[in-house]
Scaffold this motif. Structure first.
Motif, mmCIF file in Angstrom:
data_model
loop_
_atom_site.group_PDB
_atom_site.id
_atom_site.type_symbol
_atom_site.label_atom_id
_atom_site.label_comp_id
_atom_site.label_asym_id
_atom_site.label_seq_id
_atom_site.Cartn_x
_atom_site.Cartn_y
_atom_site.Cartn_z
ATOM 1 N N LYS A 97 36.735 -18.947 -2.043
ATOM 2 C CA LYS A 97 35.703 -18.041 -1.535
ATOM 3 C C LYS A 97 35.109 -17.189 -2.656
ATOM 4 O O LYS A 97 34.020 -16.647 -2.506
ATOM 5 C CB LYS A 97 36.276 -17.139 -0.446
ATOM 6 C CG LYS A 97 36.684 -17.884 0.799
ATOM 7 C CD LYS A 97 37.259 -16.933 1.829
ATOM 8 C CE LYS A 97 37.755 -17.653 3.056
ATOM 9 N NZ LYS A 97 38.343 -16.700 4.023
ATOM 10 N N LYS A 98 35.798 -17.087 -3.768
ATOM 11 C CA LYS A 98 35.333 -16.242 -4.875
ATOM 12 C C LYS A 98 34.357 -16.987 -5.796
ATOM 13 O O LYS A 98 33.286 -16.501 -6.080
ATOM 14 C CB LYS A 98 36.530 -15.730 -5.677
ATOM 15 C CG LYS A 98 36.167 -14.765 -6.770
ATOM 16 C CD LYS A 98 37.405 -14.212 -7.437
ATOM 17 C CE LYS A 98 37.022 -13.248 -8.554
ATOM 18 N NZ LYS A 98 38.219 -12.751 -9.246
ATOM 19 N N CYS A 99 34.735 -18.198 -6.232
ATOM 20 C CA CYS A 99 33.899 -18.914 -7.201
ATOM 21 C C CYS A 99 33.225 -20.165 -6.637
ATOM 22 O O CYS A 99 32.389 -20.768 -7.290
ATOM 23 C CB CYS A 99 34.706 -19.271 -8.452
ATOM 24 S SG CYS A 99 35.910 -20.597 -8.225
ATOM 25 N N GLY A 100 33.615 -20.590 -5.412
ATOM 26 C CA GLY A 100 32.984 -21.754 -4.793
ATOM 27 C C GLY A 100 33.576 -23.093 -5.199
ATOM 28 O O GLY A 100 33.107 -24.140 -4.760
ATOM 29 N N ASN A 101 34.598 -23.093 -6.032
ATOM 30 C CA ASN A 101 35.241 -24.323 -6.480
ATOM 31 C C ASN A 101 35.921 -25.031 -5.306
ATOM 32 O O ASN A 101 36.547 -24.400 -4.470
ATOM 33 C CB ASN A 101 36.279 -23.994 -7.562
ATOM 34 C CG ASN A 101 36.943 -25.219 -8.137
ATOM 35 O OD1 ASN A 101 36.316 -26.243 -8.317
ATOM 36 N ND2 ASN A 101 38.228 -25.104 -8.440
ATOM 37 N N THR A 102 35.785 -26.363 -5.214
ATOM 38 C CA THR A 102 36.516 -27.146 -4.218
ATOM 39 C C THR A 102 37.593 -27.945 -4.949
ATOM 40 O O THR A 102 37.372 -28.461 -6.042
ATOM 41 C CB THR A 102 35.596 -28.092 -3.429
ATOM 42 O OG1 THR A 102 34.885 -28.931 -4.328
ATOM 43 C CG2 THR A 102 34.615 -27.312 -2.576
ATOM 44 N N PHE A 103 38.772 -28.023 -4.327
ATOM 45 C CA PHE A 103 39.911 -28.670 -4.958
ATOM 46 C C PHE A 103 40.926 -29.076 -3.894
ATOM 47 O O PHE A 103 40.826 -28.671 -2.751
ATOM 48 C CB PHE A 103 40.559 -27.726 -5.978
ATOM 49 C CG PHE A 103 41.027 -26.422 -5.386
ATOM 50 C CD1 PHE A 103 42.343 -26.260 -4.979
ATOM 51 C CD2 PHE A 103 40.150 -25.359 -5.218
ATOM 52 C CE1 PHE A 103 42.770 -25.066 -4.413
ATOM 53 C CE2 PHE A 103 40.568 -24.161 -4.672
ATOM 54 C CZ PHE A 103 41.878 -24.021 -4.268
ATOM 55 N N LYS A 104 41.902 -29.886 -4.283
ATOM 56 C CA LYS A 104 42.984 -30.282 -3.391
ATOM 57 C C LYS A 104 44.210 -29.447 -3.714
ATOM 58 O O LYS A 104 44.466 -29.132 -4.873
ATOM 59 C CB LYS A 104 43.301 -31.765 -3.549
ATOM 60 C CG LYS A 104 42.218 -32.655 -3.002
ATOM 61 C CD LYS A 104 42.620 -34.100 -3.047
ATOM 62 C CE LYS A 104 41.519 -34.953 -2.436
ATOM 63 N NZ LYS A 104 41.887 -36.365 -2.430
ATOM 64 N N GLY A 105 44.945 -29.073 -2.661
ATOM 65 C CA GLY A 105 46.123 -28.247 -2.860
ATOM 66 C C GLY A 105 47.205 -28.540 -1.842
ATOM 67 O O GLY A 105 46.982 -29.232 -0.856
ATOM 68 N N ILE A 106 48.387 -27.999 -2.108
ATOM 69 C CA ILE A 106 49.562 -28.173 -1.254
ATOM 70 C C ILE A 106 50.221 -26.816 -1.081
ATOM 71 O O ILE A 106 50.307 -26.038 -2.026
ATOM 72 C CB ILE A 106 50.578 -29.136 -1.906
ATOM 73 C CG1 ILE A 106 49.956 -30.510 -2.118
ATOM 74 C CG2 ILE A 106 51.838 -29.256 -1.066
ATOM 75 C CD1 ILE A 106 50.827 -31.448 -2.927
ATOM 76 N N GLY A 107 50.692 -26.537 0.131
ATOM 77 C CA GLY A 107 51.460 -25.326 0.356
ATOM 78 C C GLY A 107 50.730 -24.279 1.166
ATOM 79 O O GLY A 107 49.607 -24.474 1.608
ATOM 80 N N LYS A 108 51.411 -23.148 1.350
ATOM 81 C CA LYS A 108 50.861 -22.064 2.160
ATOM 82 C C LYS A 108 50.041 -21.086 1.327
ATOM 83 O O LYS A 108 49.087 -20.502 1.813
ATOM 84 C CB LYS A 108 52.003 -21.308 2.844
ATOM 85 C CG LYS A 108 52.743 -22.140 3.845
ATOM 86 C CD LYS A 108 53.880 -21.366 4.462
ATOM 87 C CE LYS A 108 54.654 -22.232 5.440
ATOM 88 N NZ LYS A 108 55.793 -21.523 6.028
ATOM 89 N N LYS A 109 50.418 -20.889 0.089
ATOM 90 C CA LYS A 109 49.724 -19.943 -0.776
ATOM 91 C C LYS A 109 49.014 -20.731 -1.885
ATOM 92 O O LYS A 109 49.549 -20.954 -2.960
ATOM 93 C CB LYS A 109 50.733 -18.960 -1.374
ATOM 94 C CG LYS A 109 50.123 -17.831 -2.132
ATOM 95 C CD LYS A 109 51.201 -16.857 -2.596
ATOM 96 C CE LYS A 109 50.619 -15.713 -3.369
ATOM 97 N NZ LYS A 109 51.669 -14.816 -3.869
ATOM 98 N N VAL A 110 47.790 -21.157 -1.593
ATOM 99 C CA VAL A 110 47.031 -21.991 -2.517
ATOM 100 C C VAL A 110 46.190 -21.101 -3.433
ATOM 101 O O VAL A 110 45.535 -20.167 -2.972
ATOM 102 C CB VAL A 110 46.130 -22.965 -1.740
ATOM 103 C CG1 VAL A 110 45.329 -23.830 -2.687
ATOM 104 C CG2 VAL A 110 46.963 -23.844 -0.821
ATOM 105 N N THR A 140 41.206 -18.447 -0.643
ATOM 106 C CA THR A 140 40.760 -19.821 -0.452
ATOM 107 C C THR A 140 40.684 -20.161 1.027
ATOM 108 O O THR A 140 41.309 -19.512 1.861
ATOM 109 C CB THR A 140 41.706 -20.800 -1.149
ATOM 110 O OG1 THR A 140 43.018 -20.645 -0.621
ATOM 111 C CG2 THR A 140 41.743 -20.583 -2.659
ATOM 112 N N LYS A 141 39.931 -21.211 1.348
ATOM 113 C CA LYS A 141 39.758 -21.651 2.729
ATOM 114 C C LYS A 141 40.025 -23.153 2.805
ATOM 115 O O LYS A 141 39.502 -23.914 2.007
ATOM 116 C CB LYS A 141 38.321 -21.349 3.172
ATOM 117 C CG LYS A 141 38.013 -21.829 4.570
ATOM 118 C CD LYS A 141 36.568 -21.545 4.928
ATOM 119 C CE LYS A 141 36.266 -22.089 6.307
ATOM 120 N NZ LYS A 141 34.857 -21.888 6.670
#
Length: 51
Positions: free
Chosen positions: A24-37, A47-48
């Protein structure tokens, strides 16, 4: 046997379920794992999940 990197690490990573996120801050899209990305670009935790 202990290993860092190499072919065995690649096999294990492919089995993990990743989700697509957008920062939400820089607009970067990426893949992640876990609760705190955390955004790999700006290190923001704001992040969203897109899935």
């Amino acid at each position: 046997m202990c290993s860092t990197g190499g072919p065995m690490a690649d096999v294990n990573l492919k089995k993990l379920k990743t989700k697509k996120y957008k920062c939400k801050k820089c607009g970067n899209t990426f893949k992640g794992i876990g609760k705190k990305v955390i955004c790999p670009n700006c290190k923001s935790e704001d992040t969203k999940c897109l899935e």
